[in-house]
Design a protein around this motif. Sequence first.
Motif: not given
Length: 377
Positions: A356-360
């Motif tokens: 998982e690679k997530l930007l918030v």
Amino acid sequence: MSSILFVSLYLLSTIHETTSIPHYLANNCPNSTFATNSKYKSNLNTLFKSLSTKATTNPFPPGGFYITSTGNGTSDAVYGLFLCRGDQNITGCGDCVKTATTTDLQRYCPNSRVAIIWYDECMVRFSNESLYAKMADDPSASFMNAKRYEGNQTQFFGIMWNTMNHLVGETANNRTAKKFTTKMVNITKSVTLYTMEQCTPDLTPNDCSRCLAKAIGLLETMRGARILLPSCHVRYETYTFYIGAVNYSLPLPISSNSPIHGDRGEDLTTLESLQYDLATLQLATNNFSEESKIAEGGFGGVYKGTLSNGQEIAVKRLSKTSGQGVAEFKNEVLFIAKLQHRNLVKLLGFCLEGEEKLLVYEYVLNKSLDHYIFDYE
């Protein structure tokens, strides 16, 4: 959504000057059809003749754009338009529209009530419903270069997005007959970025901005890319692909070309302070449920979520097939976090666990995915 996405390894040889041979790109023809001997077919033939004549006869239509209809007031009315790329003259525009209306549309979409065809030089559409001043961002066609930029990708990413963003307002608010803008900006001393955006001139500034933002949101950070929508199109390359490039320079978002290393105390502290754990984001977005999804782009999906403290967030879940490595991802996160721009929504943090690679991001009320990258009033 009936959108059909055409994807290509973008190694097309693109013209540098007007040519009489249009460069075909893609088409879309939904299943709605008409009988060969119908009145709709007769009206469509009349429409094709009108579009071809207008594109090949002086005076050249303002902005390379023309919209018309036949059979008005009947159930067999046909509406159509063409938009030629803003740097095309009557020869390039006329040959493109003529090819579309006399040959290709009849070959690719012989009995379609609705169709669109894209070339490098022009776009032609027709429908059984009025097209005037109606922003359409579906269907779409996408073309990406087969290779990523070989230099500092974080720097390239920042300059590309910043430049495309700057162009939106200029294109949408263009007071001439054209909503067409091109810019070129230096990436390094030896590499130049060439960008282009265009809307159909019948759109309001707000609709043009929305269309361009949707298209830009579908771009990938390759050496070059282009997104084609019915009401607008965007493109960038590291070579000249349009006629009459005008020099334009933006300050580099990063002063150093060096990658960000984990042993730099300030940068490492910044990254640690931005990190979210996966469980927190899964809980906030109901495990990335379809009900939480608010948009989908070439990068992956965007999900609305609520943290335990009540703060609303937008989580961009990057595609697992993006090919971006861990170090590259961290470099990009730190760059975005440091980049301050009025048109960029604030990055709150990131998550990097497993695949998982997530930007918030902060969640902006009553705004679409387009505004998680761009902030248009």
